[in-house]
Design a protein around this motif. Structure first.
Motif, PDB file in Angstrom:
ATOM      1  N   ALA A 100      29.543  19.821 -78.200  1.00  0.00           N
ATOM      2  CA  ALA A 100      30.637  19.950 -79.220  1.00  0.00           C
ATOM      3  C   ALA A 100      30.346  20.950 -80.361  1.00  0.00           C
ATOM      4  CB  ALA A 100      31.246  18.803 -79.624  1.00  0.00           C
ATOM      5  N   ARG A 101      29.238  20.767 -80.903  1.00  0.00           N
ATOM      6  CA  ARG A 101      28.971  21.835 -81.845  1.00  0.00           C
ATOM      7  C   ARG A 101      28.506  23.099 -81.415  1.00  0.00           C
ATOM      8  NH1 ARG A 101      23.782  20.412 -85.336  1.00  0.00           N
ATOM      9  NH2 ARG A 101      24.776  21.990 -86.534  1.00  0.00           N
ATOM     10  N   LEU A 102      28.141  23.181 -80.414  1.00  0.00           N
ATOM     11  CA  LEU A 102      28.050  24.889 -79.795  1.00  0.00           C
ATOM     12  C   LEU A 102      29.316  25.373 -79.413  1.00  0.00           C
ATOM     13  CD1 LEU A 102      24.583  24.186 -77.865  1.00  0.00           C
ATOM     14  CD2 LEU A 102      24.691  25.683 -79.898  1.00  0.00           C
ATOM     15  N   ARG A 103      30.060  24.548 -79.119  1.00  0.00           N
ATOM     16  CA  ARG A 103      31.476  25.088 -78.676  1.00  0.00           C
ATOM     17  C   ARG A 103      32.459  25.456 -79.971  1.00  0.00           C
ATOM     18  NH1 ARG A 103      33.071  26.838 -73.798  1.00  0.00           N
ATOM     19  NH2 ARG A 103      32.512  25.494 -72.364  1.00  0.00           N
ATOM     20  N   ASP A 104      31.963  24.969 -81.358  1.00  0.00           N
ATOM     21  CA  ASP A 104      32.607  25.189 -82.328  1.00  0.00           C
ATOM     22  C   ASP A 104      32.075  26.209 -83.100  1.00  0.00           C
ATOM     23  OD1 ASP A 104      34.006  25.161 -84.646  1.00  0.00           O
ATOM     24  OD2 ASP A 104      33.421  22.979 -85.508  1.00  0.00           O
ATOM     25  N   GLU A 107      30.444  26.368 -86.725  1.00  0.00           N
ATOM     26  CA  GLU A 107      29.125  25.746 -86.751  1.00  0.00           C
ATOM     27  C   GLU A 107      28.150  26.772 -87.259  1.00  0.00           C
ATOM     28  OE1 GLU A 107      27.849  22.783 -86.996  1.00  0.00           O
ATOM     29  OE2 GLU A 107      29.313  21.527 -86.428  1.00  0.00           O
ATOM     30  N   GLY A 108      28.357  27.992 -86.714  1.00  0.00           N
ATOM     31  CA  GLY A 108      27.188  28.990 -87.033  1.00  0.00           C
ATOM     32  C   GLY A 108      25.924  28.778 -86.164  1.00  0.00           C
ATOM     33  N   ALA A 109      24.955  29.038 -86.856  1.00  0.00           N
ATOM     34  CA  ALA A 109      23.512  28.699 -86.477  1.00  0.00           C
ATOM     35  C   ALA A 109      23.304  27.294 -86.059  1.00  0.00           C
ATOM     36  CB  ALA A 109      22.409  29.270 -87.312  1.00  0.00           C
ATOM     37  N   VAL A 110      22.964  26.722 -84.956  1.00  0.00           N
ATOM     38  CA  VAL A 110      22.780  25.246 -84.842  1.00  0.00           C
ATOM     39  C   VAL A 110      21.346  25.061 -84.189  1.00  0.00           C
ATOM     40  CG1 VAL A 110      23.563  23.501 -83.053  1.00  0.00           C
ATOM     41  CG2 VAL A 110      25.082  25.105 -84.091  1.00  0.00           C
ATOM     42  N   ALA A 111      20.694  23.993 -84.803  1.00  0.00           N
ATOM     43  CA  ALA A 111      19.288  23.678 -84.721  1.00  0.00           C
ATOM     44  C   ALA A 111      19.388  22.629 -83.316  1.00  0.00           C
ATOM     45  CB  ALA A 111      18.560  23.212 -85.757  1.00  0.00           C
ATOM     46  N   VAL A 112      18.459  22.828 -82.337  1.00  0.00           N
ATOM     47  CA  VAL A 112      18.527  22.114 -81.191  1.00  0.00           C
ATOM     48  C   VAL A 112      17.187  21.570 -80.700  1.00  0.00           C
ATOM     49  CG1 VAL A 112      20.771  23.349 -80.071  1.00  0.00           C
ATOM     50  CG2 VAL A 112      17.919  24.066 -79.395  1.00  0.00           C
ATOM     51  N   ILE A 129      19.967  28.167 -82.201  1.00  0.00           N
ATOM     52  CA  ILE A 129      20.735  29.090 -81.391  1.00  0.00           C
ATOM     53  C   ILE A 129      21.980  29.546 -82.528  1.00  0.00           C
ATOM     54  CG2 ILE A 129      22.722  29.002 -79.539  1.00  0.00           C
ATOM     55  CD1 ILE A 129      21.294  26.627 -78.279  1.00  0.00           C
ATOM     56  N   GLY A 130      21.927  31.068 -82.368  1.00  0.00           N
ATOM     57  CA  GLY A 130      22.578  31.598 -83.427  1.00  0.00           C
ATOM     58  C   GLY A 130      24.059  32.058 -82.902  1.00  0.00           C
ATOM     59  N   PRO A 131      24.789  32.547 -83.815  1.00  0.00           N
ATOM     60  CA  PRO A 131      26.226  32.690 -83.597  1.00  0.00           C
ATOM     61  C   PRO A 131      26.476  33.692 -82.501  1.00  0.00           C
ATOM     62  CG  PRO A 131      25.775  33.251 -85.913  1.00  0.00           C
ATOM     63  CD  PRO A 131      24.604  32.587 -85.427  1.00  0.00           C
ATOM     64  N   ASP A 151      29.773  11.694 -66.814  1.00  0.00           N
ATOM     65  CA  ASP A 151      30.944  12.453 -66.267  1.00  0.00           C
ATOM     66  C   ASP A 151      31.624  13.217 -67.123  1.00  0.00           C
ATOM     67  OD1 ASP A 151      32.138  10.252 -67.171  1.00  0.00           O
ATOM     68  OD2 ASP A 151      33.038   9.652 -65.560  1.00  0.00           O
ATOM     69  N   ARG A 152      31.760  12.726 -68.562  1.00  0.00           N
ATOM     70  CA  ARG A 152      32.541  13.434 -69.527  1.00  0.00           C
ATOM     71  C   ARG A 152      31.904  14.903 -69.939  1.00  0.00           C
ATOM     72  NH1 ARG A 152      32.663   8.287 -71.780  1.00  0.00           N
ATOM     73  NH2 ARG A 152      31.219   8.895 -73.551  1.00  0.00           N
ATOM     74  N   LEU A 153      30.550  14.936 -69.582  1.00  0.00           N
ATOM     75  CA  LEU A 153      29.825  16.328 -69.822  1.00  0.00           C
ATOM     76  C   LEU A 153      30.570  17.543 -69.194  1.00  0.00           C
ATOM     77  CD1 LEU A 153      26.077  15.408 -69.845  1.00  0.00           C
ATOM     78  CD2 LEU A 153      27.501  15.844 -71.883  1.00  0.00           C
ATOM     79  N   ARG A 154      31.094  17.284 -67.939  1.00  0.00           N
ATOM     80  CA  ARG A 154      31.551  18.311 -67.045  1.00  0.00           C
ATOM     81  C   ARG A 154      32.568  19.189 -67.834  1.00  0.00           C
ATOM     82  NH1 ARG A 154      32.726  22.093 -65.196  1.00  0.00           N
ATOM     83  NH2 ARG A 154      32.942  22.814 -62.954  1.00  0.00           N
ATOM     84  N   ALA A 155      33.488  18.544 -68.588  1.00  0.00           N
ATOM     85  CA  ALA A 155      34.571  19.304 -69.388  1.00  0.00           C
ATOM     86  C   ALA A 155      34.077  20.361 -70.307  1.00  0.00           C
ATOM     87  CB  ALA A 155      35.331  18.402 -70.198  1.00  0.00           C
ATOM     88  N   GLY A 156      32.781  20.137 -70.848  1.00  0.00           N
ATOM     89  CA  GLY A 156      32.252  21.311 -71.661  1.00  0.00           C
ATOM     90  C   GLY A 156      31.492  22.373 -71.076  1.00  0.00           C
TER      91      GLY A 156
END
Length: 216
Positions: A100-104, A107-112, A129-131, A151-156
């Motif tokens: 969800a963060r990576l979809r937003d 969020e800009g740069a996201v540390a994973v 993971i940068g913008p 099964d909810r992951l599939r929507a992403g």
């Protein structure tokens, strides 16, 4: 540890490259999910795909599902340490929140997190993971698992791919993996027969159909 020699046959990834290029032609950030059993070559496939498409650098980013392993201390408390790698040994909620963060865009740069296979632990905030990333390639065993929660992951996901490998070939690869890690025969037998291969059957028989199937 000795460097692994990769003598595995190479998947023809041309259809996957073409599909990924189609994703990159779309507006906004896209997510490509690559699923497959343990030992199927998901990480290498993701790296090969990124190497072909990551121009300019940073356009493609990889998110390994293994980064969401529960820590060994948690697995000991759960009584599940010997079965690390089974579906219930992952932080599924954390993975969903990360997607969800990576979809937003806000969020800009996201540390994973990234799983360190030599240490057998997940290292938090180990990759940024940068913008500028237009395509996120997420790879993991259970991304298409048809079980509650998973099964909810599939929507992403905008596109899904499944790697299929015969079980005897998976056995050969996994045997070599654990030999390289210095396990004795009894430990390897447990890993293969009680964990890795049963998990592979879960992937094979309980995953939803993928958009693309890649076979060795």
């Amino acid at each position: 540890m000795a460097q692994e020699r990769d003598d595995r046959p190479q998947i023809d990834i041309a259809p996957l490259v073409a599909a990924a290029q189609g994703l990159l032609a779309r507006p906004g950030r896209q997510v490509l999910a690559i699923a497959g059993p343990p030992g199927s070559g998901k990480s290498r496939l993701a790296q090969r795909l990124a190497a072909q498409l990551d121009d300019p650098p940073g356009r493609v980013a990889i998110l390994p599902m293994d980064g969401f392993h529960y820590d060994d201390a948690v697995l000991h408390q759960m009584g599940r340490r010997p079965w690390k790698g089974a579906p219930d040994t992952f932080d599924l909620g954390g993975l969903g929140a990360m997607l969800a963060r990576l979809r937003d865009p806000a969020e800009g740069a996201v540390a994973v997190p990234v799983f360190d296979r030599d240490l057998e632990i997940s290292r938090g905030s180990a990759r940024i993971i940068g913008p500028e990333a237009r395509l996120i390639v997420i790879e993991g065993n259970y991304l298409l698992l048809d079980r509650p929660g998973w099964d909810r992951l599939r929507a992403g996901f905008d596109l899904t791919a499944m790697i299929e490998v015969p079980e005897d070939e998976l056995h050969r690869r996994l045997l070599r993996r654990w030999q390289r890690h210095g396990l004795d025969e009894a430990e390897i037998a447990f890993k293969l027969q009680e964990n890795d291969l049963p998990n592979g059957r879960v992937v094979a028989h309980e995953s939803r159909p993928a958009d693309l199937v890649l076979r060795f």
